[in-house]
Design a protein around this motif. Structure first.
Motif, mmCIF file in Angstrom:
data_model
loop_
_atom_site.group_PDB
_atom_site.id
_atom_site.type_symbol
_atom_site.label_atom_id
_atom_site.label_comp_id
_atom_site.label_asym_id
_atom_site.label_seq_id
_atom_site.Cartn_x
_atom_site.Cartn_y
_atom_site.Cartn_z
ATOM 1 N N MET A 247 -4.640 -7.618 -11.392
ATOM 2 C CA MET A 247 -5.127 -7.235 -10.058
ATOM 3 C C MET A 247 -6.190 -6.145 -10.218
ATOM 4 O O MET A 247 -5.926 -4.954 -10.114
ATOM 5 N N GLN A 248 -7.418 -6.603 -10.503
ATOM 6 C CA GLN A 248 -8.500 -5.725 -10.948
ATOM 7 C C GLN A 248 -9.645 -5.653 -9.945
ATOM 8 O O GLN A 248 -9.823 -6.532 -9.103
ATOM 9 N N GLU A 249 -10.448 -4.591 -10.110
ATOM 10 C CA GLU A 249 -11.508 -4.272 -9.153
ATOM 11 C C GLU A 249 -12.499 -5.408 -8.924
ATOM 12 O O GLU A 249 -12.855 -5.707 -7.788
ATOM 13 N N ARG B 246 -11.699 -8.066 -6.375
ATOM 14 C CA ARG B 246 -11.468 -7.647 -4.986
ATOM 15 C C ARG B 246 -12.278 -8.464 -3.957
ATOM 16 O O ARG B 246 -11.724 -8.951 -2.975
ATOM 17 N N PHE C 22 -6.918 -10.779 -0.896
ATOM 18 C CA PHE C 22 -6.695 -9.823 -1.992
ATOM 19 C C PHE C 22 -5.916 -8.583 -1.538
ATOM 20 O O PHE C 22 -4.942 -8.181 -2.162
ATOM 21 N N THR C 23 -6.342 -7.976 -0.436
ATOM 22 C CA THR C 23 -5.709 -6.730 0.023
ATOM 23 C C THR C 23 -4.225 -6.934 0.291
ATOM 24 O O THR C 23 -3.383 -6.116 -0.111
ATOM 25 N N VAL D 84 -2.183 -7.584 -3.025
ATOM 26 C CA VAL D 84 -1.939 -6.336 -3.760
ATOM 27 C C VAL D 84 -0.907 -5.481 -3.030
ATOM 28 O O VAL D 84 -0.036 -4.868 -3.652
ATOM 29 N N VAL E 33 -6.544 -2.164 -9.695
ATOM 30 C CA VAL E 33 -6.881 -1.415 -8.475
ATOM 31 C C VAL E 33 -5.845 -0.318 -8.228
ATOM 32 O O VAL E 33 -4.648 -0.510 -8.462
#
Length: 198
Positions: A20-22, A25, A31-32, A35, A66
């Motif tokens: 779950m990486q930048e 996003r 995505f939000t 996460v 993130v």
């Protein structure tokens, strides 16, 4: 694990948090919310003593995990393979006593989640994919991957179902802490289309 009904337990379980990486996003569907659900599972794992393992796919190019996942204090295992089961992660699993149940969330469903699931199932580990805590760039890929993984023997579940199954009883000593994570229901992450096709 043939014949298992898939009852989750805090004993012998591990929480796997995948990539779950930048850089993902802007491109990953929901995505939000994905996460956010994974972060609740990580909080619960800390309360219940379930060890978490975090991986990052090629972090030099795709950035770090993130911050809102809340995993900043955990080591993140770098990988280029699509499976989470690198040699380092396998070593960590052995050090944890070779857990027999894996709770899996992260991205992408048709790639790293799928390859990790296949490897875990082949090694005799029961896999619980948290459907509202996994996603892909494409909702089509996400839903077809969930269907495919279900065919292979993975259990599909949700964030709230995992939290409640792990405590089992309102008298559980950690129930009040887990209950705080359930105050707000999980957001809709577009899974109803999947279940209408079952």
């Amino acid at each position: 694990m043939s014949g298992s009904i898939g009852r989750l337990s805090t004993e012998g379980s591990v929480l796997l948090l995948c990539d779950m990486q930048e850089k993902f996003r802007p491109n990953i569907f929901q995505f939000t919310n994905i996460v956010s659900n994974a972060a609740r599972l990580l909080q619960a794992s800390r309360v219940l003593g379930i060890p978490p393992i975090v991986t990052e796919q090629y972090p030099r190019g795709l950035g770090p995990t993130v911050p809102e996942l809340g995993a900043g204090d955990l080591p993140a295992y770098d990988k280029t393979k699509f499976t989470m089961l690198t040699e380092e992660v396998k070593e960590e699993l052995r050090a944890l006593g070779s857990p027999k149940q894996a709770i899996l969330c992260g991205i992408e469903t048709q790639a790293c989640i799928a390859c990790t699931t296949f490897d875990l199932l082949e090694s005799g580990v029961e896999v619980h994919i948290v459907a509202d805590a996994v996603s892909s760039r494409s909702q089509t890929d996400r839903l077809f991957a969930l269907s495919r993984l279900r065919q292979s023997g993975a259990f599909l579940t949700t964030t709230e179902a995992v939290l409640l199954q792990l405590v089992q009883d309102a008298k559980h000593p950690c129930f009040k802490e887990i209950q705080k994570l359930l105050v707000h229901p999980s957001p809709d992450t577009g899974l109803l289309a999947f279940f209408s096709s079952l």
